[in-house]
Design an enzyme around this catalytic site. Structure first.
Site, mmCIF file in Angstrom:
data_model
loop_
_atom_site.group_PDB
_atom_site.id
_atom_site.type_symbol
_atom_site.label_atom_id
_atom_site.label_comp_id
_atom_site.label_asym_id
_atom_site.label_seq_id
_atom_site.Cartn_x
_atom_site.Cartn_y
_atom_site.Cartn_z
ATOM 1 N N TYR A 103 0.842 -1.198 0.000
ATOM 2 C CA TYR A 103 0.000 0.000 0.000
ATOM 3 C C TYR A 103 0.877 1.248 0.000
ATOM 4 C CZ TYR A 103 -4.034 -2.820 1.506
ATOM 5 O OH TYR A 103 -5.049 -3.742 1.593
ATOM 6 N N TYR A 142 -0.235 -10.192 0.743
ATOM 7 C CA TYR A 142 0.895 -9.725 1.566
ATOM 8 C C TYR A 142 0.843 -10.354 2.952
ATOM 9 C CZ TYR A 142 -2.672 -6.400 3.211
ATOM 10 O OH TYR A 142 -3.823 -5.841 3.698
ATOM 11 N N ARG A 152 -2.683 -11.917 3.965
ATOM 12 C CA ARG A 152 -3.962 -11.455 3.415
ATOM 13 C C ARG A 152 -4.028 -11.867 1.951
ATOM 14 N NH1 ARG A 152 -7.334 -7.959 5.044
ATOM 15 N NH2 ARG A 152 -8.679 -9.601 4.292
ATOM 16 N N HIS A 155 -7.293 -8.537 -2.058
ATOM 17 C CA HIS A 155 -8.606 -8.013 -1.681
ATOM 18 C C HIS A 155 -8.671 -6.524 -1.967
ATOM 19 C CE1 HIS A 155 -6.091 -7.242 1.857
ATOM 20 N NE2 HIS A 155 -6.878 -6.192 2.090
ATOM 21 N N HIS A 157 -10.677 -2.975 -0.587
ATOM 22 C CA HIS A 157 -11.478 -2.376 0.487
ATOM 23 C C HIS A 157 -12.537 -1.449 -0.102
ATOM 24 C CE1 HIS A 157 -8.620 -3.339 3.846
ATOM 25 N NE2 HIS A 157 -7.771 -3.383 2.846
#
Lengths: 232, 184
Positions: A103, A142, A152, A155, A157
């Site tokens: 991110y 990640y 995770r 995905h 959000h």
């Protein structure tokens, strides 16, 4: 028309305390939640929050020499209420990791590389049919810094504004066929298998349109209906 | 899809990576909307958000929703919405700083029909699998939502007046003096 909000089936919603997710036992209430009958205050809400924020558009994969690295995907999402009626004009906020699972955020000190052509956030408003589309790259998986093997899965959000305060939703969308889905602690915090399946987008076999992206479809249902079922 | 009955999508945590740019500058100031000043008495609401061990939480997202100074909601479901202050949106967002503090500028809400003056508050954060919702009051008063709270805990929903136009509302997610949250 006024919205009706009814209690949800608890099995379709995540448990608040999640084994192996160490922040959850520190941050979720110990006391019983207080039951209340919704009043006008909770059955209204910001219909035009989009006027208070800056919209960012849904095309976030970049173009020309500024293209993000990764598998180009098109997400076609529809936002409905519990009656199946489209929720148009709803503010949608989306954010995701880049193709390497990183991110753009000061909190992310993962070793995966930043992609300078990918910020990973879109903010837009649904059209009259409750639909919105995103052109992005598929997010990478990640590792979570619990350092016990929790990764995770890919995905996306979503933060969504419905018609009333109680229809506000923060959720995550997953991708079909990902081996990490089966062991993800957040996805599997939802007890009901069918409810978990509905958090996974549907893969649409390529038809040549668009020529350059894989297509996934997804449906999000916000709380609220126009009338109580069974009533005329 | 007439007669359809769909199940609401499962919630999930906001996670630790909510984009900072989503906390727009000025989104915590409800006293100005589209360049015009809202009617009513301007107030400041501020407080700290703590987890169970007393650690202040940074980058936690707080949102509020309230009636205008006349007690009217900017929403078609309010029978009086045609009289709502056009210069008051009623919604705002703030994020907590490194000391766990958040801050809103808004106007003192009027009393909506059948309710005492109040502000709806929601909290979203990493580790919160569902949005936590609570309600801020200005005094212990006759109100159906406040009445639902056990007697010993009602005071935790009353903001502390700290000056002529300043109110403090701390939010403790768990443990001692835990903020009452609503099951909805």
């Amino acid at each position: 028309m006024p919205s009706v909000i009814q209690p949800r089936d608890e099995r379709t919603q995540p448990s608040r305390i999640v084994p192996g997710y160490p922040q959850t036992p520190l941050r979720n209430p110990q006391q019983s939640l207080v039951k209340r009958a919704p009043t006008l205050s909770e059955l209204t809400g910001p219909l035009d929050a989009a006027k208070r924020v800056r919209l960012l558009g849904g095309d976030i994969a970049g173009h020309g020499g500024k293209q993000a690295i990764g598998q180009l995907i098109h997400l076609k999402v529809r936002v409905l209420d519990e009656d199946g009626a489209p929720v148009g004009g709803a503010l949608v906020e989306m954010w995701q990791a880049n193709a390497a699972g990183r991110y753009i955020h000061p909190n992310d000190d993962d070793r995966a590389p930043v992609d300078l052509n990918f910020y990973g956030a879109a903010r837009l408003v649904t059209d009259e049919s409750g639909a919105f589309e995103l052109r992005t790259v598929k997010p990478g998986a990640y590792p979570v810094p619990t350092n016990d093997g929790w990764w995770r899965p890919p995905h996306v959000h979503f933060s969504m504004f419905g018609k009333v305060w109680l229809s506000r939703l923060v959720t995550q969308m997953y991708f079909p066929g990902e081996p990490l889905n089966a062991q993800d602690r957040i996805l599997n915090a939802v007890p009901d298998a069918a409810a978990r399946d509905r958090l996974v987008a549907r893969y649409v076999p390529p038809t040549g349109n668009p020529p350059d992206a894989l297509v996934f479809e997804h449906q999000i249902v916000l709380r609220g209906r126009a009338s109580t079922p069974g009533q005329p | 899809m007439k007669g359809a009955s769909l199940v609401p999508t499962g919630e999930a945590t906001l996670g630790p990576f909510f984009p900072p740019r989503y906390v727009d500058e000025g989104a915590n100031d409800l006293t100005v909307f589209e360049g015009r000043k809202a009617k009513g008495e301007a107030i400041e609401i501020h407080g700290r958000v703590l987890q169970e061990d007393g650690t202040p939480l940074e980058n936690l997202v707080v949102e509020i929703w309230q009636a205008d100074a006349g007690g009217i909601f900017r929403h078609s479901a309010d029978p009086r919405h045609a009289q709502a202050d056009p210069d008051f949106l009623g919604w705002g967002r703030a994020a907590t700083d490194a000391s766990g503090n958040y801050r809103f500028k808004t106007v003192l809400p009027g009393a909506p029909e059948g309710r005492a003056p109040h502000i709806n508050v929601m909290v979203m954060f990493s580790g919160l699998m569902r949005i936590l919702k609570t309600t801020l009051f200005f005094e212990i008063s006759s109100d159906p939502v406040l009445s639902a709270v056990p007697p010993g805990r009602k005071g935790l929903l009353v903001a502390k007046k700290q000056g002529p136009n300043s109110y403090r509302f701390d939010i403790r997610l768990r443990g001692e003096d835990e903020t009452p949250f609503f099951d909805d």
